[in-house]
Design a protein around this motif. Structure first.
Motif, PDB file in Angstrom:
ATOM      1  N   ILE A 238      -6.273   4.646  -7.628  1.00 41.97           N
ATOM      2  CA  ILE A 238      -5.279   5.695  -7.422  1.00 41.97           C
ATOM      3  C   ILE A 238      -6.009   7.016  -7.264  1.00 41.97           C
ATOM      4  CG2 ILE A 238      -3.499   4.496  -8.778  1.00 41.97           C
ATOM      5  CD1 ILE A 238      -4.063   6.472 -11.057  1.00 41.97           C
TER       6      ILE A 238
ATOM      7  N   THR B   2      -1.185   8.379  -6.376  1.00 44.43           N
ATOM      8  CA  THR B   2      -0.932   7.546  -5.200  1.00 44.43           C
ATOM      9  C   THR B   2      -1.850   6.323  -5.211  1.00 44.43           C
ATOM     10  OG1 THR B   2      -0.336   9.490  -3.900  1.00 44.43           O
ATOM     11  CG2 THR B   2      -0.898   7.490  -2.675  1.00 44.43           C
ATOM     12  N   ILE B   3      -1.265   5.137  -4.978  1.00 40.82           N
ATOM     13  CA  ILE B   3      -2.057   3.918  -4.891  1.00 40.82           C
ATOM     14  C   ILE B   3      -2.807   3.927  -3.559  1.00 40.82           C
ATOM     15  CG2 ILE B   3      -1.986   1.397  -4.832  1.00 40.82           C
ATOM     16  CD1 ILE B   3       0.477   1.495  -6.598  1.00 40.82           C
TER      17      ILE B   3
ATOM     18  N   ASP C 280      -3.386  -0.937  -0.057  1.00 40.55           N
ATOM     19  CA  ASP C 280      -2.107  -1.570   0.265  1.00 40.55           C
ATOM     20  C   ASP C 280      -1.971  -2.900  -0.472  1.00 40.55           C
ATOM     21  OD1 ASP C 280       0.350  -2.009   1.382  1.00 40.55           O
ATOM     22  OD2 ASP C 280      -0.449  -2.849   3.246  1.00 40.55           O
TER      23      ASP C 280
ATOM     24  N   SER D 224       3.335  -2.078  -7.701  1.00 41.27           N
ATOM     25  CA  SER D 224       3.214  -1.648  -6.312  1.00 41.27           C
ATOM     26  C   SER D 224       3.611  -0.182  -6.233  1.00 41.27           C
ATOM     27  CB  SER D 224       4.139  -2.490  -5.421  1.00 41.27           C
ATOM     28  OG  SER D 224       5.495  -2.213  -5.731  1.00 41.27           O
ATOM     29  N   SER D 225       3.444   0.398  -5.065  1.00 41.61           N
ATOM     30  CA  SER D 225       3.798   1.818  -4.905  1.00 41.61           C
ATOM     31  C   SER D 225       5.293   2.049  -5.083  1.00 41.61           C
ATOM     32  CB  SER D 225       3.360   2.309  -3.523  1.00 41.61           C
ATOM     33  OG  SER D 225       3.954   1.534  -2.502  1.00 41.61           O
ATOM     34  N   SER D 226       6.096   0.983  -4.959  1.00 40.26           N
ATOM     35  CA  SER D 226       7.547   1.149  -5.086  1.00 40.26           C
ATOM     36  C   SER D 226       8.045   1.057  -6.517  1.00 40.26           C
ATOM     37  CB  SER D 226       8.271   0.097  -4.234  1.00 40.26           C
ATOM     38  OG  SER D 226       7.993  -1.207  -4.719  1.00 40.26           O
TER      39      SER D 226
ATOM     40  N   LYS E 198       6.899   6.936  -9.866  1.00 41.73           N
ATOM     41  CA  LYS E 198       7.513   6.946  -8.536  1.00 41.73           C
ATOM     42  C   LYS E 198       8.624   7.997  -8.454  1.00 41.73           C
ATOM     43  CE  LYS E 198      10.748   4.292  -5.754  1.00 41.73           C
ATOM     44  NZ  LYS E 198      11.624   3.115  -5.697  1.00 41.73           N
TER      45      LYS E 198
END
Length: 455
Positions: free
Chosen positions: A161, A166-167, A170, A185-187, A192
């Protein structure tokens, strides 16, 4: 008269933080330890409204409030969350040294020897250490998120990160291949948000864990070892003592409401309980879809709606809605949630998946329909649905709305699933065994109390 052990408990000023720390305080006080509970003036007033009369006398807890230093224009502005949080973290520790000195000078037999502080105000732990006191942190969220927080320095160093959280790759973050709860995950990462300022403020709640690690001797966690045993290998100094519940101490239950009598009128396992915590905000369109989805399900429901639940105004429901559902619905602003969840008529819990609600639902064995809103709620949703498998997730359409048909369909799928019900009861049994004599949480808490009394 001999010396009585005395701890100072310090909470971050938010309902999701105050609640578990108050439950912990009640539990500590029940073991003959004097407790002084500190939070800020604004949140103190709100929380007092939910407690029983003569709370201080019944619980042997002294309640103290201090200013938070936050300007009124920043207090309720989400885009000023970072500014407000930083102010709180600066102001609360500044008051504590004087408060501790004043208490300790007033009675030598009741001197504070230990400070238990919400890690979100980690500066309180630094104050305690500098004053020669025992410093104990408490993490009010779940064990998966605590594991993530402890690993932040490594994730930054390995460029998994960046400094904004932010990751960088992918692929999900995996802290341990042996721990499915440790995947983000980023979601669904805990910080978030669609707005960078809010994301940075949320990231701050994780970064304080390693930031203040040198100042705390122990970090208490409202979790159960048996549910997360591989996780705790990743968390230095952690002591799981969950579940923290009001219902363990009947005299100090929050005030009851009219909903118990209403629930009594319904058959076992028939009522859908819907509540979204103290901070979830929904659009007018989403409120409409929620109402129509509950109506379409055909199930009796108890819906908790705060006055500020709808974005920009008081929540309004579709024309004729109240009349159409009056025979099978109750809509109310607040309920004693543990009491409601434990009622035999409740079939499932439509929840924002805040950690307090998550632990309450898991402890009582109620299946979840997950509707996370912000922060760690997305991780908790994954924990419920993908790790423990005690619930289902509500999906959103391309406009970010959960439709009435999605709500109705998932409610009926959930309440008819014997598999999910069985999983929920299995988790309930694990949690119950941990908290009775001889269980892991019971033993952990017992040793913690013995340690406090030895200081």
């Amino acid at each position: 008269m001999g010396r009585q052990p005395h701890v100072l408990v310090v909470s971050f000023p938010a309902q999701g933080h105050i609640s578990p720390l108050m439950k912990l305080s009640i539990q500590i006080a029940a073991h003959g330890v004097k407790v002084t509970f500190v939070t800020t003036e604004v949140e103190h007033a709100k929380f007092m409204e939910t407690l029983s009369e003569n709370f201080e006398e019944q619980s042997s807890i002294t309640l103290v409030s201090i200013p938070d230093g936050v300007d009124e224009d920043a207090r309720y502005d989400a885009l000023k969350a970072l500014e407000a949080t930083e102010t709180i973290r600066r102001v609360i520790p500044a008051y504590l040294a004087d408060l501790i000195a004043e208490i300790n000078q007033s009675d030598v037999d009741e001197k504070i020897s230990c400070v238990i502080a919400d890690i979100s105000v980690g500066g309180a732990l630094e104050v305690a250490k500098k004053m020669g006191l025992e410093a104990v942190a408490i993490w009010p969220a779940g064990a998966p998120c605590l594991a993530l927080a402890t690993q932040l320095p490594r994730l930054l160093q390995d460029e998994i990160i960046n400094t904004d959280g932010t990751i960088m790759k992918d692929e999900p973050i995996m802290l341990s291949e042996d721990v499915p709860a440790c995947a983000w995950s980023s979601s669904d990462i805990g910080w978030k948000s669609s707005h960078p300022i809010i994301s940075k403020a949320l990231l701050g709640f994780y970064s304080v864990v390693p930031m203040y690690a040198e100042f705390y001797d122990l970090i208490l966690c409202n979790s159960v070892h048996e549910l997360d045993s591989p996780l705790f290998k990743l968390i230095p100094k952690a002591l799981p003592i969950g579940p923290l519940l009001f219902t363990n101490h009947a005299k100090t239950w929050p005030k009851d409401s009219t909903c118990s009598a209403w629930l009594d009128k319904h058959p076992a396992g028939s009522v859908v309980y819907v509540a979204f915590g103290s901070s979830t905000i929904a659009s007018a369109k989403q409120v409409e879809e929620l109402a129509l989805g509950l109506e379409l399900s055909g199930q009796p429901f108890l819906l908790v709606v705060r006055p500020d639940f709808m974005d920009g105004s008081t929540a309004r429901f579709p024309d004729g809605f109240h009349d159409r559902v009056s025979g099978r619905a109750k809509i109310i602003e607040w309920v004693p949630q543990e009491t409601v969840l434990a009622h035999p008529s409740v079939s499932c819990f439509v929840s924002h998946c805040g950690w307090n609600s998550t632990m309450e639902g898991l402890t009582i064995g109620v299946p979840f329909l997950c509707w996370p809103y912000i922060g760690d709620q997305f991780s908790n949703k994954n924990y419920i649905c993908n790790v423990l498998k005690t619930g289902l997730e509500l999906s959103k359409d391309e406009k970010g709305i959960t439709s009435r048909h999605e709500i109705s369909s998932k409610i009926n799928t959930l309440i008819s699933s014997d598999v999910i019900k069985a999983k929920a009861l299995h988790v309930k049994d694990i949690v119950r065994k941990s908290s009775i004599e001889g269980g892991s949480s019971f033993n952990n808490f017992k040793s913690f109390i013995e340690h406090i009394k030895s200081l």
